[in-house]
Design a protein around this motif. Structure first.
Motif, short mmCIF file in Angstrom:
data_model
loop_
_atom_site.label_atom_id
_atom_site.label_comp_id
_atom_site.label_asym_id
_atom_site.label_seq_id
_atom_site.Cartn_x
_atom_site.Cartn_y
_atom_site.Cartn_z
N PRO A 47 0.82 -1.22 0.00
CA PRO A 47 0.00 0.00 0.00
C PRO A 47 0.84 1.26 0.00
O PRO A 47 1.95 1.29 0.55
CB PRO A 47 -0.81 -0.13 1.30
N ARG A 65 -0.82 6.97 1.33
CA ARG A 65 -2.23 7.38 1.42
C ARG A 65 -3.11 6.19 1.75
O ARG A 65 -4.01 6.29 2.60
CB ARG A 65 -2.68 8.03 0.12
N GLU A 66 -2.86 5.05 1.09
CA GLU A 66 -3.68 3.87 1.33
C GLU A 66 -3.54 3.36 2.76
O GLU A 66 -4.48 2.78 3.31
CB GLU A 66 -3.31 2.77 0.33
N ARG A 67 -2.39 3.59 3.36
CA ARG A 67 -2.19 3.14 4.75
C ARG A 67 -3.09 3.89 5.72
O ARG A 67 -3.33 3.41 6.83
CB ARG A 67 -0.72 3.32 5.15
N THR A 68 -3.56 5.07 5.31
CA THR A 68 -4.44 5.84 6.19
C THR A 68 -5.92 5.55 5.94
O THR A 68 -6.77 6.07 6.65
CB THR A 68 -4.20 7.35 6.00
N GLN A 69 -6.22 4.73 4.92
CA GLN A 69 -7.61 4.39 4.60
C GLN A 69 -8.10 3.25 5.50
O GLN A 69 -7.32 2.56 6.16
CB GLN A 69 -7.73 3.95 3.13
N TRP A 70 -9.41 3.06 5.46
CA TRP A 70 -9.97 1.82 6.01
C TRP A 70 -9.29 0.66 5.31
O TRP A 70 -9.12 0.67 4.09
CB TRP A 70 -11.48 1.81 5.77
N TYR A 71 -8.89 -0.36 6.06
CA TYR A 71 -8.03 -1.40 5.49
C TYR A 71 -8.61 -2.04 4.23
O TYR A 71 -7.88 -2.29 3.26
CB TYR A 71 -7.74 -2.48 6.54
N GLN A 89 -10.54 -0.80 2.06
CA GLN A 89 -10.96 0.17 1.04
C GLN A 89 -10.30 -0.06 -0.31
O GLN A 89 -10.96 0.01 -1.35
CB GLN A 89 -10.66 1.59 1.55
N ARG A 90 -8.99 -0.33 -0.33
CA ARG A 90 -8.33 -0.46 -1.63
C ARG A 90 -8.70 -1.76 -2.35
O ARG A 90 -8.49 -1.88 -3.55
CB ARG A 90 -6.82 -0.32 -1.48
N GLU A 102 -12.41 -1.37 -4.52
CA GLU A 102 -12.46 -0.84 -5.87
C GLU A 102 -12.12 -1.89 -6.93
O GLU A 102 -12.36 -1.69 -8.12
CB GLU A 102 -11.51 0.36 -6.00
#
Length: 272
Positions: A78, A81-87, A89-90, A93
């Protein structure tokens, strides 16, 4: 017999393997047509030890399928930025729309495996994952997604044998990373992480399906056969196609070949 030992699976003869694989792959094409026509959504997760044969199984599943319908998803590490998302989330998509198949070459279960063992997540993030994962998967299934989770199981001795084969094969050395080799010294850590993951995420709604992978041929055949038997697909009648007659020439003349940059005939230099 210790926990890491297992009976050696007899290698499936190549002739039987290739014939059955081709038959199953023809059914996978039919399953694909059912997915496309019915608007179904299918997600297949491939997890397991390093060198357990996940990549080979994915290759055989997708070999004859339309890449516009069947997508292979293998996410890199990740981003910041992705590390700060809900796990999850990526991963969301990359889920399929109607009429699509997604094959996940590793998945959200990275958090319960490599991230847990190598310390890439905090204990709190790991515990939150184990709580949320069954709920997340139940939501996917409740929304109509067909979800299958396959764990490819291989012994420590067989894993090491495959690693040594990759080390000596220049065509396969790219498959090895320091992280892969670390899994040898951390075998028991990965075993404990896998056991805990199964306790929390092997649910009635979304069970883990264990593929014995000491013999890669057997593993591929068994996994594909199970997938075909577990998805409620049916053959779809395709309209019969006929080639149209080629129309008579209207005077078209092809430009001289000298006008184009042709690829050199390397094949002509080969000696029998």
């Amino acid at each position: 017999m210790t926990g890491t030992e297992r009976p050696q699976a007899q290698r499936l003869p190549r002739r039987l393997y290739e014939a059955e694989l081709l038959r199953l792959q023809s059914e996978l094409v039919q399953l694909q047509e059912w997915v496309r026509g019915s608007g179904a959504r299918l997600v297949v997760i491939f997890e397991g030890r390093d060198a357990a044969g996940k990549g080979g199984a994915i290759k055989r599943v997708s070999e004859y399928l339309n890449p516009r319908i069947c997508r292979i998803v293998a996410l890199p590490a990740p981003t910041e930025r992705e590390r700060t998302q809900w796990y999850f989330q990526r991963y969301v998509e990359h889920l399929p729309a109607a009429g699509e198949i997604v094959l996940l070459d590793r998945s959200w279960y990275n958090r319960a495996g490599v991230e847990r063992v190598m310390g890439f997540c905090t204990p709190q993030e790991y515990k939150r994952f184990l709580r949320q994962c069954p709920i997340f998967e139940e939501l996917l299934i409740d929304d109509g997604i067909e979800l299958r989770k396959y764990w490819f199981s291989v012994s420590d001795a067989e894993q090491e044998r495959r690693f040594r084969g990759r080390l000596s094969d220049p065509m396969k050395q790219w498959k090895l990373s320091p992280m892969d080799l670390e899994s040898i010294s951390r075998w028991e850590d990965y075993s404990r992480a896998k056991d805990e993951m199964f306790v929390q995420t092997d649910t009635r709604t979304s069970p883990w399906l264990v593929v014995e992978a000491e013999d890669k041929r057997r593993a591929r055949i068994n996994m594909i056969a199970h997938l075909l038997s577990s998805v409620p697909w049916r053959p779809v009648e395709r309209p019969e196609l006929t080639l149209p007659k080629r129309p008579r020439s209207q005077g078209y003349l092809r430009p001289p070949r000298e006008m184009f940059n042709e690829v050199p005939d390397h094949a002509a230099t080969l000696k029998d």
